[in-house]
Design a protein around this motif. Structure first.
Motif, mmCIF file in Angstrom:
data_model
loop_
_atom_site.group_PDB
_atom_site.id
_atom_site.type_symbol
_atom_site.label_atom_id
_atom_site.label_comp_id
_atom_site.label_asym_id
_atom_site.label_seq_id
_atom_site.Cartn_x
_atom_site.Cartn_y
_atom_site.Cartn_z
ATOM 1 N N TRP A 112 -7.727 2.754 0.973
ATOM 2 C CA TRP A 112 -7.439 1.469 1.624
ATOM 3 C C TRP A 112 -8.525 0.419 1.381
ATOM 4 O O TRP A 112 -8.193 -0.708 0.988
ATOM 5 C CB TRP A 112 -7.186 1.685 3.116
ATOM 6 C CG TRP A 112 -6.955 0.410 3.851
ATOM 7 C CD1 TRP A 112 -7.846 -0.236 4.645
ATOM 8 C CD2 TRP A 112 -5.781 -0.400 3.839
ATOM 9 N NE1 TRP A 112 -7.294 -1.391 5.143
ATOM 10 C CE2 TRP A 112 -6.027 -1.517 4.663
ATOM 11 C CE3 TRP A 112 -4.543 -0.294 3.208
ATOM 12 C CZ2 TRP A 112 -5.093 -2.517 4.877
ATOM 13 C CZ3 TRP A 112 -3.598 -1.292 3.427
ATOM 14 C CH2 TRP A 112 -3.875 -2.385 4.248
ATOM 15 N N ARG A 152 -2.938 -3.324 7.838
ATOM 16 C CA ARG A 152 -1.677 -2.908 7.207
ATOM 17 C C ARG A 152 -0.541 -3.874 7.510
ATOM 18 O O ARG A 152 0.360 -4.029 6.713
ATOM 19 C CB ARG A 152 -1.313 -1.491 7.603
ATOM 20 C CG ARG A 152 -2.318 -0.502 7.000
ATOM 21 C CD ARG A 152 -1.955 0.936 7.316
ATOM 22 N NE ARG A 152 -3.079 1.799 7.005
ATOM 23 C CZ ARG A 152 -3.180 2.527 5.902
ATOM 24 N NH1 ARG A 152 -2.224 2.512 5.022
ATOM 25 N NH2 ARG A 152 -4.243 3.278 5.695
ATOM 26 N N PHE A 185 0.831 -1.200 0.000
ATOM 27 C CA PHE A 185 0.000 0.000 0.000
ATOM 28 C C PHE A 185 0.871 1.259 0.000
ATOM 29 O O PHE A 185 0.562 2.238 -0.689
ATOM 30 C CB PHE A 185 -0.944 -0.007 1.205
ATOM 31 C CG PHE A 185 -1.935 1.114 1.201
ATOM 32 C CD1 PHE A 185 -2.949 1.161 0.255
ATOM 33 C CD2 PHE A 185 -1.864 2.120 2.140
ATOM 34 C CE1 PHE A 185 -3.881 2.201 0.241
ATOM 35 C CE2 PHE A 185 -2.782 3.164 2.143
ATOM 36 C CZ PHE A 185 -3.790 3.205 1.195
ATOM 37 N N HIS A 206 -5.583 8.717 1.246
ATOM 38 C CA HIS A 206 -5.177 7.330 1.432
ATOM 39 C C HIS A 206 -6.155 6.525 2.273
ATOM 40 O O HIS A 206 -6.373 5.345 2.010
ATOM 41 C CB HIS A 206 -3.774 7.262 2.025
ATOM 42 C CG HIS A 206 -2.750 7.876 1.129
ATOM 43 N ND1 HIS A 206 -1.484 8.169 1.557
ATOM 44 C CD2 HIS A 206 -2.797 8.263 -0.159
ATOM 45 C CE1 HIS A 206 -0.794 8.706 0.578
ATOM 46 N NE2 HIS A 206 -1.573 8.781 -0.476
ATOM 47 N N GLU A 207 -6.759 7.167 3.274
ATOM 48 C CA GLU A 207 -7.711 6.436 4.117
ATOM 49 C C GLU A 207 -8.947 6.003 3.326
ATOM 50 O O GLU A 207 -9.582 5.014 3.662
ATOM 51 C CB GLU A 207 -8.099 7.240 5.360
ATOM 52 C CG GLU A 207 -8.897 8.507 5.096
ATOM 53 C CD GLU A 207 -8.049 9.721 4.692
ATOM 54 O OE1 GLU A 207 -8.650 10.758 4.378
ATOM 55 O OE2 GLU A 207 -6.808 9.628 4.678
ATOM 56 N N THR A 253 -7.684 -3.150 -0.511
ATOM 57 C CA THR A 253 -7.791 -4.497 0.078
ATOM 58 C C THR A 253 -8.751 -5.374 -0.710
ATOM 59 O O THR A 253 -8.529 -6.576 -0.833
ATOM 60 C CB THR A 253 -8.215 -4.444 1.554
ATOM 61 O OG1 THR A 253 -9.476 -3.775 1.675
ATOM 62 C CG2 THR A 253 -7.154 -3.757 2.398
#
Length: 122
Positions: free
Chosen positions: A64, A84, A47, A60-61, A68
């Motif tokens: 994620w 992570r 990532f 970025h949050e 995934t």
């Protein structure tokens, strides 16, 4: 209560990881430098490489969950279980037993050869 280790992404190290990396590249419109692959041990490692390739200011949050989902599409692992520090490769207990049996067999063979060599010298 003891700490539990995070769920593995479930890649087998048998080529499926290459497809998963390609899927991430396609989904996010990036191309990874494959020379960086040696430092990708966890989902977070990969990532971080992805985030380096994304435009400045990308949230970025928010990326994620999509990351995934794409990463686990090859394995069927629940993307919500991935953290992570989740290992990329599956940690199958089967292979641990194979290694232990193999080591025991080599030790037994070495002891047998030493015994035969000692007996021959008598």
């Amino acid at each position: 209560m003891g700490a539990t280790s995070p769920s593995s992404v479930g890649l087998g190290g048998d080529g499926d990881e290459l497809f998963a990396i390609d899927d991430v590249e396609r989904a996010f419109g990036v191309e990874f430098d494959k020379a960086d692959a040696s430092r990708w041990h966890t989902a977070g490692d990969l990532f971080a490489s992805l985030c380096e390739k994304l435009p400045v200011g990308a949230r970025h949050e928010e990326i994620w969950p999509r990351f995934t989902e794409v990463l686990t599409s090859q394995t069927g692992v629940d993307p919500n279980a991935i953290e992570r520090d989740s290992p990329l490769l599956a940690q199958s207990r089967f292979w641990v037993h194979v290694v232990k049996v193999s080591a025991a067999a080599w030790i037994a063979a070495a002891v047998g050869l030493l015994a035969l060599a000692g007996w021959a010298l008598l």
